[in-house]
Every structure is written in structure tokens, then in C-alpha cells.
Design an enzyme around this catalytic site. Structure first.
Site, PDB file in Angstrom:
ATOM      1  N   LYS A  40       0.844  -1.206   0.000  1.00 33.44           N
ATOM      2  CA  LYS A  40       0.000   0.000   0.000  1.00 33.44           C
ATOM      3  C   LYS A  40       0.877   1.253   0.000  1.00 33.44           C
ATOM      4  O   LYS A  40       2.079   1.169   0.295  1.00 33.44           O
ATOM      5  CB  LYS A  40      -0.900  -0.012   1.231  1.00 33.44           C
ATOM      6  CG  LYS A  40      -0.125   0.059   2.552  1.00 33.44           C
ATOM      7  CD  LYS A  40      -1.020  -0.221   3.749  1.00 33.44           C
ATOM      8  CE  LYS A  40      -0.208  -0.171   5.028  1.00 33.44           C
ATOM      9  NZ  LYS A  40      -0.963  -0.689   6.185  1.00 33.44           N
ATOM     10  N   ARG A 138     -11.125   0.253  14.340  1.00 32.11           N
ATOM     11  CA  ARG A 138     -10.917   1.072  13.163  1.00 32.11           C
ATOM     12  C   ARG A 138     -11.797   0.476  12.083  1.00 32.11           C
ATOM     13  O   ARG A 138     -13.019   0.548  12.179  1.00 32.11           O
ATOM     14  CB  ARG A 138      -9.416   0.995  12.800  1.00 32.11           C
ATOM     15  CG  ARG A 138      -8.759   2.281  12.481  1.00 32.11           C
ATOM     16  CD  ARG A 138      -7.253   2.145  12.322  1.00 32.11           C
ATOM     17  NE  ARG A 138      -6.830   1.082  11.402  1.00 32.11           N
ATOM     18  CZ  ARG A 138      -5.595   0.890  10.986  1.00 32.11           C
ATOM     19  NH1 ARG A 138      -4.622   1.685  11.398  1.00 32.11           N
ATOM     20  NH2 ARG A 138      -5.285  -0.073  10.159  1.00 32.11           N
ATOM     21  N   HIS A 167      -6.910  -7.170  12.254  1.00 32.68           N
ATOM     22  CA  HIS A 167      -5.626  -6.449  12.309  1.00 32.68           C
ATOM     23  C   HIS A 167      -5.320  -6.135  13.774  1.00 32.68           C
ATOM     24  O   HIS A 167      -6.229  -5.791  14.537  1.00 32.68           O
ATOM     25  CB  HIS A 167      -5.746  -5.170  11.478  1.00 32.68           C
ATOM     26  CG  HIS A 167      -4.444  -4.489  11.146  1.00 32.68           C
ATOM     27  ND1 HIS A 167      -3.303  -5.170  10.778  1.00 32.68           N
ATOM     28  CD2 HIS A 167      -4.116  -3.179  11.100  1.00 32.68           C
ATOM     29  CE1 HIS A 167      -2.333  -4.294  10.524  1.00 32.68           C
ATOM     30  NE2 HIS A 167      -2.798  -3.084  10.716  1.00 32.68           N
ATOM     31  N   ARG A 222       0.604 -10.992   6.715  1.00 34.31           N
ATOM     32  CA  ARG A 222       0.555  -9.757   5.911  1.00 34.31           C
ATOM     33  C   ARG A 222       1.665  -8.791   6.322  1.00 34.31           C
ATOM     34  O   ARG A 222       1.402  -7.705   6.831  1.00 34.31           O
ATOM     35  CB  ARG A 222      -0.794  -9.035   6.100  1.00 34.31           C
ATOM     36  CG  ARG A 222      -2.036  -9.811   5.739  1.00 34.31           C
ATOM     37  CD  ARG A 222      -3.264  -8.890   5.774  1.00 34.31           C
ATOM     38  NE  ARG A 222      -3.360  -8.104   6.998  1.00 34.31           N
ATOM     39  CZ  ARG A 222      -3.984  -8.485   8.112  1.00 34.31           C
ATOM     40  NH1 ARG A 222      -4.621  -9.646   8.156  1.00 34.31           N
ATOM     41  NH2 ARG A 222      -3.998  -7.705   9.174  1.00 34.31           N
ATOM     42  N   TYR A 263      18.381  30.327   7.310  1.00 30.07           N
ATOM     43  CA  TYR A 263      17.332  31.201   7.855  1.00 30.07           C
ATOM     44  C   TYR A 263      17.346  31.241   9.382  1.00 30.07           C
ATOM     45  O   TYR A 263      17.502  30.214  10.043  1.00 30.07           O
ATOM     46  CB  TYR A 263      15.953  30.687   7.424  1.00 30.07           C
ATOM     47  CG  TYR A 263      15.654  30.855   5.959  1.00 30.07           C
ATOM     48  CD1 TYR A 263      15.852  32.071   5.318  1.00 30.07           C
ATOM     49  CD2 TYR A 263      15.155  29.792   5.227  1.00 30.07           C
ATOM     50  CE1 TYR A 263      15.550  32.212   3.963  1.00 30.07           C
ATOM     51  CE2 TYR A 263      14.849  29.932   3.882  1.00 30.07           C
ATOM     52  CZ  TYR A 263      15.052  31.138   3.260  1.00 30.07           C
ATOM     53  OH  TYR A 263      14.755  31.269   1.925  1.00 30.07           O
ATOM     54  N   CYS A 310      15.980  24.088   4.715  1.00 24.36           N
ATOM     55  CA  CYS A 310      15.108  24.976   3.941  1.00 24.36           C
ATOM     56  C   CYS A 310      14.232  24.142   3.002  1.00 24.36           C
ATOM     57  O   CYS A 310      14.298  22.926   2.998  1.00 24.36           O
ATOM     58  CB  CYS A 310      15.948  25.961   3.138  1.00 24.36           C
ATOM     59  SG  CYS A 310      17.143  26.860   4.143  1.00 24.36           S
ATOM     60  N   ASP A 312      14.373  23.863  -0.247  1.00 23.65           N
ATOM     61  CA  ASP A 312      15.092  23.238  -1.352  1.00 23.65           C
ATOM     62  C   ASP A 312      16.544  22.923  -1.049  1.00 23.65           C
ATOM     63  O   ASP A 312      17.248  22.426  -1.922  1.00 23.65           O
ATOM     64  CB  ASP A 312      15.110  24.182  -2.562  1.00 23.65           C
ATOM     65  CG  ASP A 312      13.758  24.761  -2.858  1.00 23.65           C
ATOM     66  OD1 ASP A 312      12.864  23.961  -3.162  1.00 23.65           O
ATOM     67  OD2 ASP A 312      13.591  25.990  -2.764  1.00 23.65           O
TER      68      ASP A 312
END
Ligand SMILES: *Cc1c(COP(=O)(O)O)cnc(C)c1O
Length: 373
Positions: A40, A138, A167, A222, A263, A310, A312
Site C-alpha cells: 500500500k 478502526r 488487524h 501480511r 534562515y 530549507c 530546497d
């Protein structure tokens, strides 16, 4: 510079995926269980299709996806193995899923009716796995509605009940009392299904239970996270993290003691030093909350990131070393050379390694594979 330098690149080692899957499938087969590899969320950020293929090569016979669309994408890509999906919106059309031979989870009478209607439209029986909520609260059918769901499923000729499943909430804490509590409720749900005339397969174990609770393997396990090489349990296991996140030095410069970096000027050079600029930031999956708390592997050793991460870019303090422009920067990897790991990032910022690797699924990050067959 060579054209294969990367700003932000995830390299997924499919040898590691296969190694980990063999380990998990080996444990499962000792209990007579088969293995469903969970892919998933685009294979926890590793790429669902290449991981699926590697897992099948290494002994998985099922693949698990969250949404029907994820499962259908794998079928469309040529995967012929059993595929299972378990969570969709109430307006999903299950018809293409039934047509594509996807096994579908059912948690309620309403969902059963919608899958049956889709089966009638597709002109073939739907394979369903009835989900009992054993305590995670859930997804899944609550125990009070279970006898009615089981009866309705048994009576519905458009569906074949393949399995019942659930689960676990706390399998990553071996010995947690909820595990046996959930196993007990699972057993009760199974008895009720048998009394209603069903003979379903059973599956309950995630990675943690696959590794620590062979008595809960039933017919199918699983595993997800452990296949990617990240260990969810306290005991040591021979798992190999498959994902490496890397970038490249694009510029180096000397600064004098007393100059500040990035920064907010949160870091000031205590001595004259060399900085290396790395063109990767929080838009590429480096959490900004790691600012001041992370190292990278660069030019043969771990070095601290100076100041804030930052959007980038980030800056590495290299002391009196001078890494060449174009040098590889490992942000995290398997840890075998001493580089940081996804687990280390997670521990530092207070999350789990699942979130770190899954968060690497983003358009700016290139993905490459080792060990493709
Ligand atoms: C994600 C998931 C798994 C795999 O869990 P891991 O902890 O990654 O092994 C198994 N089953 C279901 C229903 C899941 O959602």
C-alpha cells in the site's frame, strides 16, 4: 558533471526486499502459512510495482493494497498473483475490481451488498474477506454485527467468502495483553463463521506478529514494514533497510568563525570552516524539524547539518575537509557504513520509520532501483 547526479533520489535495493521477504516467508512457511506482501501507499514509498515483483520472486503469493485503485493498478501492470484491497470510499464502484479478480474486504452488510451488486454487474462471483474488528476499533465489523454479516455473506450467492481477517493494535509490543485479547475475539468470530457453514481462510499477522507470534500466522501473514527492512519489534532480526535517500554537493565555500548559516541564523560557525551546499530540503522529504539535529554521510564520514533545513536546500559543516562539488551525500540509508537511518530520523523527531519512508513518495524525488531482474 555526469548527467546522473541527483538533487533528491531514493535508491531502493530490491536485493534487500527479496532478502527480507524470504526471511518473513520462511517464518510463515514454518507454520504452514503463505505470505501476502503489503505494498500500500506505493510500497511504503518504495514503489509498489517493483517491490511487488521482487516480493513475488522471493516467495510471496499474495499482495495487499489499501484501496481498490492501488490493487487494480498492479493488475493492470501485469501482476497475476492474488491481490487484496481493504479500504475505499462508500461510493467506490467495485465492478472493475471484481472483473480484475481482486479479493475485496467487507466490513459491513452495506459493503457486502455493494460488492454483491458489483459482482452481478461484472457477471462473476466476488471473492470477499470478511473483516472482524477484534479491538483496533478502526475498520472491520464489530462483534455485535458479526453473526448477521456472516449469515448474509453465506446466503449471498454473488460472493464467495474466501477468508476472515483482522488487524492487531499492539503487535509491535510483544507480550502486550491486547494481542491475546484480539486473538481470542478472532477465534470466537471464526467459530461463528464455521457454525454458519463457512470455511474461510484466516489472516491476522502484520510484520511484528509474523516475527514474534507464529501461533497467529494462520493461513496467511501480511507483512509490510519488515519487508522494507525496518524492524518493528525490539528483538534483533536480520532485516536490511531497502531505501537510501541521497543528494549531491553543488557548492562549497569557506566561512569565518562568527558567520551564521541559513534562515534565522540559528547556527554560528565556532571556527573557520568549509560548508557544503546540498540542494535538498523539506520539499524533498527532509523534515524541517530535523534542523540542528541531523547528520549526513559525506566524503567518508558523518557530518552535521548547520542551521535550518530549507525548502530546497541544506548546508553541511565540513570543518577543514573540502568535499568535491558533485560528491554524493547520503541523507539516510541502511546504516551499514555509519550513515544515518530512517529509524534515526524517526527517533529524533518523535515518529516512526514507517512515516519517514512513506513520506519519500513525492514527485520531486527521483527513484532508482538496484537488483531489478
Ligand atoms: C499496513 C497493514 C499491514 C502491514 O503492517 P506492517 O506493520 O507494516 O507489517 C497489514 N495489514 C493491514 C490491514 C495493514 O493496513
Amino acid at each position: 558533471m555526469s548527467p546522473d547526479l541527483s538533487r533528491a533520489e531514493v535508491v531502493v535495493d530490491l536485493h534487500a526486499i527479496r532478502h527480507n521477504l524470504r526471511l518473513l516467508a520462511g517464518r510463515a512457511s514454518q507454520s504452514g502459512a503463505s505470505t501476502m506482501a503489503v505494498v500500500k501507499a506505493d510500497g511504503y514509498g518504495h514503489g509498489a510495482l517493483p517491490v511487488a515483483r521482487a516480493a513475488l520472486e522471493a516467495g510471496a503469493s499474495w499482495l495487499g493494497a489499501c484501496s481498490l485503485a492501488e490493487a487494480i493498478a498492479l493488475r493492470d501492470a501485469g501482476i497475476t498473483a492474488r491481490l487484496f484491497s481493504w479500504l475505499d470510499l462508500p461510493d467506490v464502484d467495485f465492478t472493475p475490481g471484481v472483473a480484475a479478480d481482486i479479493d475485496i474486504s467487507v466490513s459491513s452488510a452495506d459493503e457486502l451488498a455493494r460488492v454483491a451488486a458489483a459482482a452481478n454487474r461484472a457477471g462473476k462471483r466476488a471473492r470477499v474477506h470478511l473483516k472482524i474488528d477484534t479491538g483496533l476499533s478502526r475498520n472491520g465489523c464489530p462483534p455485535y454485527a458479526w453473526p448477521a454479516l456472516v449469515k448474509a455473506a453465506k446466503a449471498e450467492s454473488a460472493v464467495e467468502v474466501v477468508a476472515l481477517w483482522s488487524h492487531l493494535a499492539c503487535a509491535d509490543e510483544p507480550g502486550h495483553p491486547s494481542i491475546d485479547m484480539q486473538a481470542g475475539r478472532f477465534h470466537t468470530a471464526y467459530e461463528i463463521a464455521r457454525e454458519a457453514g463457512l470455511e474461510p481462510l484466516r489472516h491476522l499477522a502484520n510484520s511484528a506478529a509474523t516475527l514474534t507470534r507464529p501461533d497467529l500466522h494462520f493461513d496467511l501473514v501480511r507483512p509490510g514494514i519488515a519487508m522494507y527492512g525496518l524492524n518493528p519489534v525490539p528483538q534483533a532480526e536480520d532485516l536490511r533497510p531497502a531505501m537510501t535517500f541521497k543528494s549531491t554537493v553543488v557548492l562549497t565555500k569557506r566561512i569565518e568563525a562568527g558567520e551564521s548559516v541559513s534562515y534565522g541564523h540559528t547556527w554560528t560557525a565556532p571556527r573557520d570552516t568549509t560548508l557544503a551546499l546540498v540542494p535538498t530540503g523539506y520539499a524533498d522529504g527532509v523534515p524541517r524539524t530535523l534542523s540542528g539535529r541531523m547528520d549526513v554521510w559525506l566524503h567518508g564520514k558523518r557530518r552535521p547539518v548547520a542551521g535550518r533545513v530549507c525548502m530546497d536546500q541544506l548546508v553541511v559543516d565540513c570543518g577543514d575537509d573540502e568535499p568535491p562539488v558533485g560528491a554524493e551525500v547520503i541523507l539516510f540509508g541502511a546504516g551499514t557504513r555509519g550513515e544515518p537511518t530512517a529509524r534515526e530520523w524517526a527517533d529524533t523527531i518523535g515518529t516512526i520509520d514507517y512515516e519517514i519512508v512513506t513520506g519519500m513518495y513525492r514527485p520531486r524525488v527521483r527513484r532508482a532501483y538496484l537488483g531489478e531482474t
